[in-house]
Scaffold this motif. Structure first.
Motif, PDB file in Angstrom:
ATOM      1  N   PRO A   1      13.536  -2.957  76.069  1.00  0.00           N
ATOM      2  CA  PRO A   1      14.558  -4.005  75.969  1.00  0.00           C
ATOM      3  C   PRO A   1      14.041  -5.415  76.192  1.00  0.00           C
ATOM      4  O   PRO A   1      14.434  -6.345  75.476  1.00  0.00           O
ATOM      5  CB  PRO A   1      15.585  -3.609  77.040  1.00  0.00           C
ATOM      6  CG  PRO A   1      14.822  -2.747  78.002  1.00  0.00           C
ATOM      7  CD  PRO A   1      13.843  -1.994  77.147  1.00  0.00           C
TER       8      PRO A   1
ATOM      9  N   ASN B   1      20.317   3.956  82.751  1.00  0.00           N
ATOM     10  CA  ASN B   1      20.657   3.657  81.361  1.00  0.00           C
ATOM     11  C   ASN B   1      21.241   2.261  81.164  1.00  0.00           C
ATOM     12  O   ASN B   1      21.664   1.912  80.061  1.00  0.00           O
ATOM     13  CB  ASN B   1      21.639   4.703  80.823  1.00  0.00           C
ATOM     14  CG  ASN B   1      21.002   6.078  80.729  1.00  0.00           C
ATOM     15  OD1 ASN B   1      19.880   6.214  80.270  1.00  0.00           O
ATOM     16  ND2 ASN B   1      21.724   7.095  81.176  1.00  0.00           N
TER      17      ASN B   1
ATOM     18  N   TRP C   1      17.835   0.656  73.266  1.00  0.00           N
ATOM     19  CA  TRP C   1      18.696  -0.229  74.039  1.00  0.00           C
ATOM     20  C   TRP C   1      19.471  -1.161  73.112  1.00  0.00           C
ATOM     21  O   TRP C   1      18.959  -1.589  72.081  1.00  0.00           O
ATOM     22  CB  TRP C   1      17.866  -1.063  75.003  1.00  0.00           C
ATOM     23  CG  TRP C   1      17.186  -0.270  76.074  1.00  0.00           C
ATOM     24  CD1 TRP C   1      15.982   0.372  75.975  1.00  0.00           C
ATOM     25  CD2 TRP C   1      17.654  -0.034  77.398  1.00  0.00           C
ATOM     26  NE1 TRP C   1      15.671   0.993  77.164  1.00  0.00           N
ATOM     27  CE2 TRP C   1      16.674   0.762  78.050  1.00  0.00           C
ATOM     28  CE3 TRP C   1      18.796  -0.419  78.109  1.00  0.00           C
ATOM     29  CZ2 TRP C   1      16.818   1.175  79.376  1.00  0.00           C
ATOM     30  CZ3 TRP C   1      18.942  -0.002  79.426  1.00  0.00           C
ATOM     31  CH2 TRP C   1      17.964   0.779  80.048  1.00  0.00           C
TER      32      TRP C   1
ATOM     33  N   ARG D   1      21.148   1.896  77.343  1.00  0.00           N
ATOM     34  CA  ARG D   1      20.246   2.782  76.612  1.00  0.00           C
ATOM     35  C   ARG D   1      20.985   4.013  76.112  1.00  0.00           C
ATOM     36  O   ARG D   1      21.738   4.654  76.847  1.00  0.00           O
ATOM     37  CB  ARG D   1      19.079   3.223  77.503  1.00  0.00           C
ATOM     38  CG  ARG D   1      18.111   4.183  76.809  1.00  0.00           C
ATOM     39  CD  ARG D   1      16.885   4.443  77.652  1.00  0.00           C
ATOM     40  NE  ARG D   1      17.240   4.970  78.964  1.00  0.00           N
ATOM     41  CZ  ARG D   1      16.358   5.151  79.938  1.00  0.00           C
ATOM     42  NH1 ARG D   1      15.095   4.819  79.762  1.00  0.00           N
ATOM     43  NH2 ARG D   1      16.755   5.627  81.106  1.00  0.00           N
TER      44      ARG D   1
END
Length: 213
Positions: A28, A131, A162, A155
Motif C-alpha cells: 500500500p 487488514n 489494498w 486489504r
C-alpha cells in the motif's frame, strides 16, 4: 473544506503513465507513492483537453482512480445501521449510485487543481494479520498552511490487494461526514431514495467554477 481534501485524494491516484494492472497493490505505501509521483504530470499535460471538455475528468477518474478505491466497502460502512432489514436490491442500487457519485464528485473537485505537492510520512508498520492500514501525508499548498491527511486502506483477504476506503483530515473522516450528512434522509426516505438522488447528482455536467459565475 472537504472539496479541497477530495482534490488531495485525486492528486494521488488520477494521473500516471503506467496502468493499474502494473501497480503492485499488495504494497500500500509503495503503491500510493508510485501513483502520486506521476499524478501532477498528467494533470498538467491534459489541461487543454480538460478545459475543452470538463466531463473528460470523469473518464480519467473512472480509468485511473477507481481501481484503487473500494467503493463497495465504503458504501456499506456509510450505510451502517441502515443495512438492517434493507432489501438486497436497494443496497446494490446504492453501491452503484455511490460509485457514480464518487466519480462525478471527484471529477468536479479536480477542476480546482493548481500546483499542490505532497510529502509522505514514514511507512506505518503493520502485522501480517491486519487488514486495515493507513498512509500519512502532508499537502504542501503554500502560502496556505500544510494539510495533514491520513488515508485508510483495506486489504482484500483473498487477493492480498489494498484499496483506499476513507480519508481523515484534522481528525474528521470523510466517510463519517457523509454518513452524518445523509443519515436523516436514509432513515426517513430509505436507501433506494437516496440512491436515486445520488444517481441524478452523478449525471450533472462537470463545470469550472469560474466559468459558472
Amino acid at each position: 473544506m472537504f472539496r479541497k481534501l477530495v482534490l488531495t485524494l485525486l492528486t494521488f491516484f488520477v494521473a500516471f503513465n503506467v496502468t493499474a494492472a502494473e501497480i503492485d497493490k499488495t504494497q500500500p505505501y509503495e503503491m500510493m507513492k508510485q501513483v502520486s509521483e506521476q499524478a501532477f504530470e498528467r494533470l498538467k499535460a491534459e489541461q487543454d483537453k480538460i478545459h475543452q471538455d470538463p466531463d473528460y475528468l470523469k473518464v480519467i477518474v473512472e480509468e485511473e482512480l477507481m481501481p484503487f478505491v473500494n467503493e463497495k466497502y465504503a458504501a456499506l460502512k456509510l450505510l451502517g445501521p441502515n443495512l438492517k432489514g434493507a432489501k438486497r436490491e436497494d443496497v446494490s442500487k446504492f453501491i452503484v449510485a455511490f460509485r457514480a457519485y464518487l466519480i462525478s464528485s471527484y471529477a468536479q473537485v479536480l477542476t480546482q487543481y493548481t500546483d499542490q505537492t505532497i510529502e509522505f510520512g514514514p511507512e506505518t508498520k503493520r502485522s501480517a494479520n491486519k487488514n486495515i492500514t493507513s498512509v500519512k501525508v502532508d499537502i504542501i499548498d503554500a502560502p496556505r498552511p500544510n494539510i495533514k491527511l491520513e488515508f485508510k486502506l483495506r486489504r482484500d483477504k483473498k487477493s492480498g490487494e489494498w484499496q483506499v476506503f476513507d480519508m481523515i483530515a484534522e481528525g474528521i473522516s470523510l466517510l463519517s461526514s457523509k454518513q452524518s450528512e445523509w443519515s436523516t434522509k436514509l432513515r426517513q426516505e430509505g436507501i433506494a431514495a437516496v440512491a436515486e438522488e445520488l444517481e441524478a447528482l452523478s449525471k450533472q455536467a462537470i463545470r469550472f467554477e469560474s466559468a459558472a459565475k
